[in-house]
Motif scaffolding. Structure first.
Motif, PDB file in Angstrom:
ATOM      1  N   GLY A 356       0.812  -1.213   0.000  1.00  0.00           N
ATOM      2  CA  GLY A 356       0.000   0.000   0.000  1.00  0.00           C
ATOM      3  C   GLY A 356       0.844   1.260   0.000  1.00  0.00           C
ATOM      4  O   GLY A 356       0.539   2.240  -0.698  1.00  0.00           O
ATOM      5  N   LEU A 357       1.937   1.272   0.763  1.00  0.00           N
ATOM      6  CA  LEU A 357       2.811   2.443   0.806  1.00  0.00           C
ATOM      7  C   LEU A 357       3.462   2.708  -0.544  1.00  0.00           C
ATOM      8  O   LEU A 357       3.517   3.854  -1.012  1.00  0.00           O
ATOM      9  N   VAL A 358       3.958   1.647  -1.178  1.00  0.00           N
ATOM     10  CA  VAL A 358       4.573   1.821  -2.494  1.00  0.00           C
ATOM     11  C   VAL A 358       3.547   2.315  -3.509  1.00  0.00           C
ATOM     12  O   VAL A 358       3.848   3.168  -4.353  1.00  0.00           O
ATOM     13  N   SER A 359       2.335   1.824  -3.449  1.00  0.00           N
ATOM     14  CA  SER A 359       1.291   2.274  -4.370  1.00  0.00           C
ATOM     15  C   SER A 359       0.980   3.754  -4.181  1.00  0.00           C
ATOM     16  O   SER A 359       0.813   4.502  -5.155  1.00  0.00           O
ATOM     17  N   VAL A 360       0.909   4.197  -2.928  1.00  0.00           N
ATOM     18  CA  VAL A 360       0.630   5.612  -2.666  1.00  0.00           C
ATOM     19  C   VAL A 360       1.765   6.495  -3.178  1.00  0.00           C
ATOM     20  O   VAL A 360       1.544   7.572  -3.748  1.00  0.00           O
ATOM     21  N   VAL A 361       3.005   6.057  -2.996  1.00  0.00           N
ATOM     22  CA  VAL A 361       4.145   6.843  -3.483  1.00  0.00           C
ATOM     23  C   VAL A 361       4.117   6.945  -5.000  1.00  0.00           C
ATOM     24  O   VAL A 361       4.384   8.017  -5.574  1.00  0.00           O
ATOM     25  N   ILE A 362       3.774   5.843  -5.682  1.00  0.00           N
ATOM     26  CA  ILE A 362       3.691   5.890  -7.147  1.00  0.00           C
ATOM     27  C   ILE A 362       2.578   6.837  -7.592  1.00  0.00           C
ATOM     28  O   ILE A 362       2.753   7.637  -8.536  1.00  0.00           O
ATOM     29  N   LEU A 363       1.442   6.789  -6.946  1.00  0.00           N
ATOM     30  CA  LEU A 363       0.351   7.707  -7.293  1.00  0.00           C
ATOM     31  C   LEU A 363       0.730   9.160  -7.035  1.00  0.00           C
ATOM     32  O   LEU A 363       0.401  10.059  -7.811  1.00  0.00           O
ATOM     33  N   ALA A 364       1.439   9.414  -5.927  1.00  0.00           N
ATOM     34  CA  ALA A 364       1.868  10.779  -5.630  1.00  0.00           C
ATOM     35  C   ALA A 364       2.853  11.303  -6.668  1.00  0.00           C
ATOM     36  O   ALA A 364       2.892  12.505  -6.956  1.00  0.00           O
ATOM     37  N   PHE A 366       2.918  10.438  -9.989  1.00  0.00           N
ATOM     38  CA  PHE A 366       2.260  10.652 -11.274  1.00  0.00           C
ATOM     39  C   PHE A 366       0.972  11.465 -11.156  1.00  0.00           C
ATOM     40  O   PHE A 366       0.370  11.794 -12.174  1.00  0.00           O
ATOM     41  N   MET A 367       0.526  11.784  -9.942  1.00  0.00           N
ATOM     42  CA  MET A 367      -0.671  12.628  -9.745  1.00  0.00           C
ATOM     43  C   MET A 367      -0.355  13.730  -8.730  1.00  0.00           C
ATOM     44  O   MET A 367      -0.907  13.781  -7.635  1.00  0.00           O
ATOM     45  N   PRO A 368       0.547  14.640  -9.070  1.00  0.00           N
ATOM     46  CA  PRO A 368       0.913  15.692  -8.109  1.00  0.00           C
ATOM     47  C   PRO A 368      -0.194  16.702  -7.858  1.00  0.00           C
ATOM     48  O   PRO A 368      -0.151  17.441  -6.873  1.00  0.00           O
ATOM     49  N   PRO A 371      -5.082  16.801  -4.235  1.00  0.00           N
ATOM     50  CA  PRO A 371      -4.876  17.552  -2.972  1.00  0.00           C
ATOM     51  C   PRO A 371      -4.500  16.657  -1.798  1.00  0.00           C
ATOM     52  O   PRO A 371      -3.846  17.112  -0.864  1.00  0.00           O
ATOM     53  N   TYR A 372      -4.893  15.400  -1.836  1.00  0.00           N
ATOM     54  CA  TYR A 372      -4.559  14.503  -0.731  1.00  0.00           C
ATOM     55  C   TYR A 372      -3.157  13.927  -0.894  1.00  0.00           C
ATOM     56  O   TYR A 372      -2.389  13.858   0.058  1.00  0.00           O
ATOM     57  N   LEU A 373      -2.832  13.524  -2.122  1.00  0.00           N
ATOM     58  CA  LEU A 373      -1.500  12.986  -2.360  1.00  0.00           C
ATOM     59  C   LEU A 373      -0.437  14.061  -2.315  1.00  0.00           C
ATOM     60  O   LEU A 373       0.740  13.768  -2.117  1.00  0.00           O
ATOM     61  N   ASN A 374      -0.835  15.300  -2.472  1.00  0.00           N
ATOM     62  CA  ASN A 374       0.132  16.397  -2.439  1.00  0.00           C
ATOM     63  C   ASN A 374       0.692  16.623  -1.035  1.00  0.00           C
ATOM     64  O   ASN A 374       1.695  17.327  -0.860  1.00  0.00           O
ATOM     65  N   ARG A 375       0.056  16.054  -0.037  1.00  0.00           N
ATOM     66  CA  ARG A 375       0.550  16.200   1.335  1.00  0.00           C
ATOM     67  C   ARG A 375       1.774  15.337   1.616  1.00  0.00           C
ATOM     68  O   ARG A 375       2.454  15.546   2.612  1.00  0.00           O
ATOM     69  N   HIS A 381       8.912  10.903  -3.353  1.00  0.00           N
ATOM     70  CA  HIS A 381       8.564  10.376  -4.670  1.00  0.00           C
ATOM     71  C   HIS A 381       9.221  11.105  -5.828  1.00  0.00           C
ATOM     72  O   HIS A 381       9.007  10.736  -6.979  1.00  0.00           O
ATOM     73  N   ASP A 382      10.023  12.163  -5.562  1.00  0.00           N
ATOM     74  CA  ASP A 382      10.670  12.915  -6.628  1.00  0.00           C
ATOM     75  C   ASP A 382      12.158  12.614  -6.626  1.00  0.00           C
ATOM     76  O   ASP A 382      12.872  12.983  -5.681  1.00  0.00           O
ATOM     77  N   PRO A 383      12.696  11.938  -7.639  1.00  0.00           N
ATOM     78  CA  PRO A 383      14.123  11.584  -7.641  1.00  0.00           C
ATOM     79  C   PRO A 383      15.051  12.777  -7.712  1.00  0.00           C
ATOM     80  O   PRO A 383      16.238  12.646  -7.427  1.00  0.00           O
ATOM     81  N   ARG A 384      14.521  13.956  -8.094  1.00  0.00           N
ATOM     82  CA  ARG A 384      15.399  15.125  -8.179  1.00  0.00           C
ATOM     83  C   ARG A 384      15.931  15.556  -6.829  1.00  0.00           C
ATOM     84  O   ARG A 384      16.921  16.271  -6.745  1.00  0.00           O
ATOM     85  N   TYR A 385      15.282  15.133  -5.774  1.00  0.00           N
ATOM     86  CA  TYR A 385      15.716  15.519  -4.430  1.00  0.00           C
ATOM     87  C   TYR A 385      16.643  14.485  -3.792  1.00  0.00           C
ATOM     88  O   TYR A 385      17.042  14.655  -2.651  1.00  0.00           O
TER      89      TYR A 385
END
Length: 505
Positions: A356-364, A366-368, A371-375, A381-385
């Motif tokens: 479930g955690l990995v799924s939420v990270v993947i959704l966050a 590709f769906m920035p 409003p809920y996943l943006n938290r 989830h961003d490799p640039r950081y």
């Protein structure tokens, strides 16, 4: 005369059907009975342990160099036995020590079901009660072989038999009572103090006279071997030490006749045959007697290939018939797996949480805009950081556009990006104050980017000169800020000043 022979044959057949054979101990000629599995040769001495608490029947024909007897022990020689000492040498059977040492004997408990074998059946059924696996009170017991014989009569108050045959000789009740008290009997029967011998000849209802008094002595030896039933609310047959999964039919009776037992067995077998369940269901019927509880005819029905409630459903369909015939039906509950421990449940929950955690990270990722996943923190989830300088790993901005990356071009990277190990996000835009155009991180050959940049720069300069827009301080703007700036520069300030003067007049 013929009637006398027929009666004798009938008695012999009945005895043959009810016989327990001693199945323990290792034979004299078995390698496992000797130390280092070295069998004695013709030039070897047979050495007994110093203390040998058992009776050893020697084979009828044996060739050795000699015997070293123990200080305490017993051997049994048959009348037709032949012992040869100092036979010829055999090159295939020689040892440096010229000795063969017997292992110490092990005693077998009389009330242990693993001590006995019923040769009339290939193997004991798993659902057969443990009290029926030991010698019944009216059964014939045969003890033979050429291995050490030692029986532990622990918790045995009454040694009840139909007949005892020891080393090919029939032992009467009087001789057995005398044998127990002699020195020879002390090696054959251990813990035999105050044991009373009783012989029965078909006078009982069931296997034992009082099955309830034998439960504790017998179950004491097998209770640790009981497997956990794979069902809820297992049933407990009379005379059994372990609960089972299945169904039990119990009918009280005053007369224990074979005809009544065969009648119910035939009825159940016919029902099983009509429903084609011979390969799925098995049954066992036997009388159970007790002075305290009375006599019962007990039928145990179980599944052959693991518990699947087929035996329970089979008997429950005839529940009305069993109630009319004064028969009690006991069934077990639903099947379940008792081997699922708490640690297994924790592992399953942990795996579900991880997925479930990995799924939420993947959704966050590709769906920035959600409003809920943006938290969720962007660095997750961003490799640039991600900073992996010590590994020398260079992560690209977006793995989906790796094939479009212009690695070979001069403007494909900078020293700043190479030092950080992560490429920054290049945005195509024009800064009107400095006249600088920021380039993208790749040059797509299908899109002539250089010409588009020059055209955008010229149009911006002409528009600035025409409108006379004041200079404004600008910083690092993204694409959205550039659009807002262009919309503000299209406002005509002179027209607005004229309109405000007219209103003030």
């Amino acid at each position: 005369m013929w009637l006398h022979w027929l009666i004798c044959v009938f008695i012999l057949l009945q005895v043959a059907k009810a016989t327990k054979w001693y199945g323990g101990g290792l034979e004299f000629n078995h390698p496992s009975a000797w130390i280092d599995e070295h069998l004695p040769c013709g030039q070897d001495l047979v050495v007994f342990p110093e203390y040998y608490p058992a009776l050893l029947p020697l084979p009828e024909d044996i060739s050795i160099d000699g015997l070293v007897f123990p200080r305490e022990g017993a051997i049994l020689l048959a009348e037709e036995s032949t012992m040869t000492f100092g036979s010829n040498k055999d090159s295939n059977c020689e040892s440096e020590e010229k000795k063969a040492h017997l292992k110490p004997p092990k005693s077998s408990k009389w009330f242990d079901p693993d001590t006995w074998v019923d040769k009339s059946k290939k193997d004991f059924a798993t659902f057969m009660p443990e009290l029926e696996r030991i010698p019944c009170d009216d059964e014939q017991v045969i003890i033979k072989g050429h291995g050490p014989l030692a029986f532990d009569l622990e918790n045995v108050q009454h040694l009840r038999l139909g007949q005892l045959i020891l080393a090919g000789s029939s032992i009467s009740k009087t001789y057995l009572e005398q044998l127990i008290t002699r020195d020879l009997g002390q090696f054959l029967f251990h813990n035999a103090q105050d044991v009373q011998v009783e012989y029965y000849r078909g006078e009982l209802c069931g296997c034992h006279k009082d099955f309830d008094r034998l439960l504790e002595p017998v179950c004491h030896n097998v209770r640790e071997q009981c497997e956990t039933p794979h069902c809820l609310s297992p049933v407990w047959p009379l005379g059994s030490c372990c609960p089972i999964c299945g169904a039990i039919l119990t009918t009280p009776t005053n007369h224990c006749t074979e005809s009544s037992k065969k009648e119910i067995i035939t009825k159940l077998n016919d029902l099983i045959g009509t429903k084609s369940l011979k390969d799925q269901i098995q049954l066992h019927a036997e009388f159970v007697g007790s002075q305290q509880y009375g006599n019962f005819l007990q039928v145990t029905v179980t599944d052959r290939l693991g518990y699947s409630e087929q035996s329970v459903e089979f008997l429950q369909k005839q529940l009305d018939y069993w109630n009319k015939s004064n028969t009690t039906l006991k069934v077990s509950g639903r099947p379940y797996n008792p081997n699922v421990s708490f640690s297994s449940v924790v592992l399953i929950l942990f795996c579900m949480a991880l997925v479930g955690l990995v799924s939420v990270v993947i959704l966050a990722h590709f769906m920035p805009e959600n409003p809920y996943l943006n938290r969720i923190p962007q660095w997750i989830h961003d490799p640039r950081y991600w900073r992996w300088r010590h590994l020398g790993v260079r992560l690209r901005r977006n793995l989906l556009f790796n094939r479009l990356e212009d690695v070979g071009s001069g403007g494909g990277g900078s020293s700043e990006r190479g030092a950080s190990g992560v490429q920054r996000l290049g945005v195509m835009a024009y800064d009107p104050e400095s006249g600088e155009v920021r380039e993208r991180s790749f040059d797509n050959p299908m899109f002539e980017q250089a010409e588009a940049i020059e055209v955008a720069a010229k149009e911006s300069q002409e528009e600035e000169q025409h409108l006379g827009a004041p200079k404004m301080e600008t910083g690092d703007l993204d694409t959205s800020s550039v659009v807002d700036e262009q919309e503000l520069t299209e406002i005509n300030l002179k027209t607005l000043e004229a309109e405000t003067d007219e209103e003030t007049i």
